[in-house]
Design a protein around this motif. Structure first.
Motif, PDB file in Angstrom:
ATOM      1  N   PHE A  84       1.238  -1.274   0.020  1.00 40.44           N
ATOM      2  CA  PHE A  84       0.053  -0.335  -0.031  1.00 40.44           C
ATOM      3  C   PHE A  84       0.558   1.475   0.153  1.00 40.44           C
ATOM      4  O   PHE A  84       0.474   1.929  -1.174  1.00 40.44           O
ATOM      5  CB  PHE A  84      -1.069   0.086   1.935  1.00 40.44           C
ATOM      6  N   MET A  85       1.601   1.362   0.924  1.00 36.54           N
ATOM      7  CA  MET A  85       2.705   2.221   0.765  1.00 36.54           C
ATOM      8  C   MET A  85       2.840   2.703  -0.553  1.00 36.54           C
ATOM      9  O   MET A  85       3.506   3.845  -0.762  1.00 36.54           O
ATOM     10  CB  MET A  85       3.605   2.511   2.069  1.00 36.54           C
ATOM     11  N   ARG A  86       3.778   1.847  -0.750  1.00 38.53           N
ATOM     12  CA  ARG A  86       4.796   2.048  -2.135  1.00 38.53           C
ATOM     13  C   ARG A  86       3.596   2.895  -3.179  1.00 38.53           C
ATOM     14  O   ARG A  86       3.624   3.593  -4.127  1.00 38.53           O
ATOM     15  CB  ARG A  86       5.333   0.671  -3.134  1.00 38.53           C
ATOM     16  N   PHE A  87       2.211   1.794  -3.674  1.00 35.12           N
ATOM     17  CA  PHE A  87       1.187   2.323  -4.040  1.00 35.12           C
ATOM     18  C   PHE A  87       1.101   3.398  -3.854  1.00 35.12           C
ATOM     19  O   PHE A  87       0.996   4.682  -4.691  1.00 35.12           O
ATOM     20  CB  PHE A  87       0.187   1.318  -4.613  1.00 35.12           C
ATOM     21  N   ALA A  88       0.364   4.182  -2.821  1.00 35.67           N
ATOM     22  CA  ALA A  88      -0.031   4.913  -2.237  1.00 35.67           C
ATOM     23  C   ALA A  88       0.036   6.335  -2.615  1.00 35.67           C
ATOM     24  O   ALA A  88      -0.183   7.318  -2.454  1.00 35.67           O
ATOM     25  CB  ALA A  88      -1.007   4.697  -1.003  1.00 35.67           C
ATOM     26  N   SER A  89       1.886   6.418  -2.218  1.00 33.72           N
ATOM     27  CA  SER A  89       2.414   7.158  -1.696  1.00 33.72           C
ATOM     28  C   SER A  89       3.140   7.842  -3.973  1.00 33.72           C
ATOM     29  O   SER A  89       2.946   8.579  -4.129  1.00 33.72           O
ATOM     30  CB  SER A  89       4.385   6.876  -1.918  1.00 33.72           C
ATOM     31  N   GLU A  90       3.352   6.871  -4.414  1.00 36.88           N
ATOM     32  CA  GLU A  90       2.794   7.003  -6.060  1.00 36.88           C
ATOM     33  C   GLU A  90       1.843   8.075  -6.592  1.00 36.88           C
ATOM     34  O   GLU A  90       2.208   8.907  -7.473  1.00 36.88           O
ATOM     35  CB  GLU A  90       3.959   5.820  -7.084  1.00 36.88           C
ATOM     36  N   VAL A  91       0.849   7.529  -5.741  1.00 36.98           N
ATOM     37  CA  VAL A  91      -0.317   8.786  -6.324  1.00 36.98           C
ATOM     38  C   VAL A  91      -0.561   9.906  -5.971  1.00 36.98           C
ATOM     39  O   VAL A  91      -0.485  10.620  -6.222  1.00 36.98           O
ATOM     40  CB  VAL A  91      -1.755   7.807  -6.136  1.00 36.98           C
ATOM     41  N   ALA A  92      -0.055   9.823  -4.103  1.00 41.43           N
ATOM     42  CA  ALA A  92      -0.189  10.494  -3.743  1.00 41.43           C
ATOM     43  C   ALA A  92       0.616  12.436  -4.485  1.00 41.43           C
ATOM     44  O   ALA A  92       0.756  12.913  -4.497  1.00 41.43           O
ATOM     45  CB  ALA A  92       0.264  10.813  -2.216  1.00 41.43           C
ATOM     46  N   PHE A  93       1.818  11.317  -4.642  1.00 41.79           N
ATOM     47  CA  PHE A  93       3.062  12.165  -5.394  1.00 41.79           C
ATOM     48  C   PHE A  93       2.479  12.936  -6.564  1.00 41.79           C
ATOM     49  O   PHE A  93       2.003  13.945  -7.196  1.00 41.79           O
ATOM     50  CB  PHE A  93       4.122  11.518  -5.621  1.00 41.79           C
ATOM     51  N   ASP A  94       1.977  11.938  -7.450  1.00 37.92           N
ATOM     52  CA  ASP A  94       1.078  12.498  -9.147  1.00 37.92           C
ATOM     53  C   ASP A  94      -0.174  13.609  -8.528  1.00 37.92           C
ATOM     54  O   ASP A  94       0.258  14.295  -9.600  1.00 37.92           O
ATOM     55  CB  ASP A  94       0.557  11.206  -9.742  1.00 37.92           C
ATOM     56  N   LEU A  95      -1.300  12.708  -7.428  1.00 36.22           N
ATOM     57  CA  LEU A  95      -1.644  14.466  -7.582  1.00 36.22           C
ATOM     58  C   LEU A  95      -1.526  15.273  -6.892  1.00 36.22           C
ATOM     59  O   LEU A  95      -1.677  17.153  -7.386  1.00 36.22           O
ATOM     60  CB  LEU A  95      -2.792  13.111  -6.240  1.00 36.22           C
ATOM     61  N   LYS A  96      -0.299  15.771  -5.838  1.00 35.62           N
ATOM     62  CA  LYS A  96       0.213  16.442  -6.127  1.00 35.62           C
ATOM     63  C   LYS A  96       1.045  17.237  -6.752  1.00 35.62           C
ATOM     64  O   LYS A  96       0.913  18.524  -6.708  1.00 35.62           O
ATOM     65  CB  LYS A  96       2.229  16.470  -5.121  1.00 35.62           C
ATOM     66  N   ASP A  97       1.973  16.318  -7.351  1.00 30.45           N
ATOM     67  CA  ASP A  97       1.981  17.395  -9.111  1.00 30.45           C
ATOM     68  C   ASP A  97       1.007  17.976 -10.073  1.00 30.45           C
ATOM     69  O   ASP A  97       1.677  18.847 -10.472  1.00 30.45           O
ATOM     70  CB  ASP A  97       3.098  16.297 -10.076  1.00 30.45           C
ATOM     71  N   LYS A  98      -0.468  17.366  -9.637  1.00 34.38           N
ATOM     72  CA  LYS A  98      -1.161  18.382 -10.218  1.00 34.38           C
ATOM     73  C   LYS A  98      -1.889  19.078  -9.415  1.00 34.38           C
ATOM     74  O   LYS A  98      -2.800  19.904  -9.646  1.00 34.38           O
ATOM     75  CB  LYS A  98      -2.175  17.539 -10.474  1.00 34.38           C
ATOM     76  N   ASN A  99      -1.220  20.002  -8.767  1.00 32.49           N
ATOM     77  CA  ASN A  99      -1.602  20.786  -7.415  1.00 32.49           C
ATOM     78  C   ASN A  99      -2.754  20.169  -6.527  1.00 32.49           C
ATOM     79  O   ASN A  99      -3.381  20.655  -6.198  1.00 32.49           O
ATOM     80  CB  ASN A  99      -1.565  21.890  -8.031  1.00 32.49           C
ATOM     81  N   PHE A 100      -2.871  19.230  -5.645  1.00 38.64           N
ATOM     82  CA  PHE A 100      -3.611  18.814  -5.384  1.00 38.64           C
ATOM     83  C   PHE A 100      -3.762  17.873  -3.927  1.00 38.64           C
ATOM     84  O   PHE A 100      -2.829  17.382  -4.101  1.00 38.64           O
ATOM     85  CB  PHE A 100      -4.634  17.439  -5.574  1.00 38.64           C
ATOM     86  N   PHE A 101      -3.925  19.117  -2.851  1.00 37.88           N
ATOM     87  CA  PHE A 101      -3.540  18.272  -1.612  1.00 37.88           C
ATOM     88  C   PHE A 101      -3.230  16.538  -1.722  1.00 37.88           C
ATOM     89  O   PHE A 101      -4.949  16.318  -2.273  1.00 37.88           O
ATOM     90  CB  PHE A 101      -4.250  18.560  -0.620  1.00 37.88           C
ATOM     91  N   SER A 102      -2.758  15.770  -1.152  1.00 37.75           N
ATOM     92  CA  SER A 102      -2.914  14.314  -1.217  1.00 37.75           C
ATOM     93  C   SER A 102      -2.034  13.596  -0.744  1.00 37.75           C
ATOM     94  O   SER A 102      -1.141  14.649  -0.224  1.00 37.75           O
ATOM     95  CB  SER A 102      -2.550  14.069  -2.451  1.00 37.75           C
ATOM     96  N   ASP A 103      -2.435  12.932   0.764  1.00 41.04           N
ATOM     97  CA  ASP A 103      -1.393  12.121   1.548  1.00 41.04           C
ATOM     98  C   ASP A 103      -2.601  11.060   1.749  1.00 41.04           C
ATOM     99  O   ASP A 103      -3.578  10.061   1.100  1.00 41.04           O
ATOM    100  CB  ASP A 103      -1.269  12.877   2.872  1.00 41.04           C
ATOM    101  N   LEU A 104      -1.084   9.845   2.166  1.00 43.33           N
ATOM    102  CA  LEU A 104      -1.748   8.480   2.666  1.00 43.33           C
ATOM    103  C   LEU A 104      -1.173   8.713   3.906  1.00 43.33           C
ATOM    104  O   LEU A 104      -0.833   9.103   4.732  1.00 43.33           O
ATOM    105  CB  LEU A 104      -1.235   7.728   1.999  1.00 43.33           C
TER     106      LEU A 104
END
Length: 184
Positions: A84-104
């Motif tokens: 989960f941590m590997r997958f969700a970290s990548e999702v969260a960073f991709d969303l942050k790169d699009k300027n959306f607050f994101s966290d796991l």
């Protein structure tokens, strides 16, 4: 002339995946519970209380029922947590790169990984129980009862201020990179 992007409304997004090991992963995206909305500042102090937020519930099928604490089951929990941590970290960073607050949320501690931790940990099991209406067993730690997998389920949470459709697309893109296939 530039027009604003319009996102179609859909109540909840559901994504069903299967890993290379043939373990199922179910992801659903929801509006946050009233408790999370009310306590955003206590859970995620860097986030604004009036920020639109979505909760992505990630359920992973476990090889074993997670009702006991044995070395074998603890190893399985660590494997699923790391996945989960590997997958969700990548999702969260991709969303942050699009300027959306994101966290796991770290399933073990209940605290965010990419933001400053707040005074109150997030309770993944309580949120899943509330959003999906799954019953729980209360023993040493609370265990969800999945309608198909029974107690062989590992819950985890990703939070984002992105529109649900953007979260769903980002999840699907990253799922492919992790070797997970979408199933219907």
């Amino acid at each position: 002339m530039s027009y604003p992007q319009i996102y179609p409304f859909k109540k909840d997004y559901k994504i069903n995946l299967v890993s290379e090991r043939k373990e199922e992963i179910q992801i659903s995206i929801h509006a946050p519970t009233r408790y999370v909305r009310k306590n955003t500042q206590r859970i995620l102090p860097d986030w604004s209380n009036n920020l639109e937020m979505s909760v992505a519930v990630v359920l992973q099928q476990s090889q074993f029922a997670l009702t006991e604490s044995t070395p074998r089951i603890e190893t399985e929990k660590q494997r699923l947590r790391a996945k989960f941590m590997r997958f969700a970290s990548e999702v969260a960073f991709d969303l942050k790169d699009k300027n959306f607050f994101s966290d796991l949320i770290d399933p073990r501690t209940g605290y965010p990984l990419l933001s400053r931790p707040g005074q109150t940990p997030h309770d993944d099991t309580a949120v899943v129980k509330k959003l999906l209406k799954y019953p729980i067993i209360c023993n040493k730690c609370r265990v969800l009862i999945h309608p198909k997998w029974g107690t062989a389920v590992y819950p985890s949470i990703l939070l984002s201020a992105a529109p649900k459709i953007i979260i769903a697309r980002t999840i699907k893109t990253n799922a492919i990179l992790h070797g997970w296939e979408e199933i219907s």
